[in-house]
Design an enzyme around this catalytic site. Sequence first.
Site, PDB file in Angstrom:
ATOM      1  N   HIS A  33       2.931 -92.961   0.497  1.00 12.23           N
ATOM      2  CA  HIS A  33       1.872 -92.463   1.380  1.00 12.23           C
ATOM      3  C   HIS A  33       1.324 -93.580   2.264  1.00 12.23           C
ATOM      4  CE1 HIS A  33      -1.263 -89.660   2.556  1.00 12.23           C
ATOM      5  NE2 HIS A  33      -2.174 -90.602   2.321  1.00 12.23           N
ATOM      6  N   PRO A  34       1.036 -93.326   3.525  1.00 10.26           N
ATOM      7  CA  PRO A  34       1.302 -92.107   4.283  1.00 10.26           C
ATOM      8  C   PRO A  34       2.606 -92.232   5.062  1.00 10.26           C
ATOM      9  CG  PRO A  34      -0.272 -93.467   5.463  1.00 10.26           C
ATOM     10  CD  PRO A  34       0.159 -94.257   4.258  1.00 10.26           C
TER      11      PRO A  34
END
EC number: 1.8.1.9
Length: 524
Positions: free
Chosen positions: A497-498
């Site tokens: 992430h992200p």
Amino acid sequence: MVAAMVAALRGPSRRFRPRTRALTRGTRGAASAAGGQQSFDLLVIGGGSGGLACAKEAAQLGKKVAVADYVEPSPRGTKWGLGGTCVNVGCIPKKLMHQAALLGGMIRDAHHYGWEVAQPVQHNWKTMAEAVQNHVKSLNWGHRVQLQDRKVKYFNIKASFVDEHTVRGVDKGGKATLLSAEHIVIATGGRPRYPTQVKGALEYGITSDDIFWLKESPGKTLVVGASYVALECAGFLTGIGLDTTVMMRSIPLRGFDQQMSSLVTEHMESHGTQFLKGCVPSHIKKLPTNQLQVTWEDHASGKEDTGTFDTVLWAIGRVPETRTLNLEKAGISTNPKNQKIIVDAQEATSVPHIYAIGDVAEGRPELTPTAIKAGKLLAQRLFGKSSTLMDYSNVPTTVFTPLEYGCVGLSEEEAVALHGQEHVEVYHAYYKPLEFTVADRDASQCYIKMVCMREPPQLVLGLHFLGPNAGEVTQGFALGIKCGASYAQVMQTVGIHPTCSEEVVKLHISKRSGLEPTVTGCUG
């Protein structure tokens, strides 16, 4: 390193002269051998990715190897060096020009991130083309060096069969050389197809063999075709600011997942590429202004129409480079429909000691990595006591359109045709890359779908990813699919992430459910 190689090509400095002289001596030696026949353990016809990989691997295994390579200039007169389509007029220059187009988009986004960049920005074709061409030339040089280092004999000759063990090659000066080998590998690849039924096509049109070597901007361009080559070229031409139109007779990206293909063209249309759908050109005429007037028929209306362009680029498919090989003299069978060489699982032709790999072989993916791997494995089977065959299943690939499309495995259509609609489950989602948010970029075509068996353990049959860096995303998941990953295993994988790739491990909405496949938040 690249600069040094390019400098060596233009006029070698003192530190490069010994290597240059050695390479030159090798070429002269090959040419002077025209009077007598030279014998090898392996002769590779074709100096592209697959052929070079096979030759170098065989040489590493201690065999006496030769490569015969010759580039027939395009109808426009374009020619290039050692390395084949990928290096010279395919993957490498295409990806670099695609990158040029992506950079233009980033520059336009820059002010959203605090960079004060004067708008509008201008692109200089000459600067880009020179940089790309110099890099390609450095790769040509690198391939020559690698052959020299591995003691592979290089012949810059146009080869054709005399019999099943002998090849006659003619250099650009007309001098002939006879080569014989215990094993022969044909790796001559393919060349762009011209629509010979279109008046003026050959005289005034260009292909992917030419576009990357143009010194001047192609200007307003008509790209004819719906292949990945057509869409990739149209994409980067639009991206660098050129007025670009794609003329398609039928569906885009035939052989790919058709939902994904439609999203690719929708994105291109919404970002400036114009499309003439269901249209077929009939003739091209050169005007006094040096522009090209193209006449075409619209199949929907049945009417004729015309348009004026600076360049017409044919991208309607490719044909195998087998026409001048005299395959019949060696008894090699081809498919009469497409002239590709028929091979078995061992890559062997109808003549047991003659093989064919890469784009010239029937039923093989026209992809550089498959040709390279097939070439290496073939050399290992011939000379390294290996029995490993090339596995052509679940080969990943990416179409480098402005919004990239990466895929591996079966399309939704293929899965349904193979297993039946009731046995296939498709998980999908639209998503918005984080990088698109600040600049408020359109992400309406950023989409992922995973095609699975419906019954547990829900084997993953195919993955399709449309978005930034699709090739980088797809490569990792290709390993999982190759290893037989299930939907449950993908869902158990923790995302990074992200990133865009984490959206793959969050796919939970099936098409069968009828729920809206939209990601609602970045951290959910």
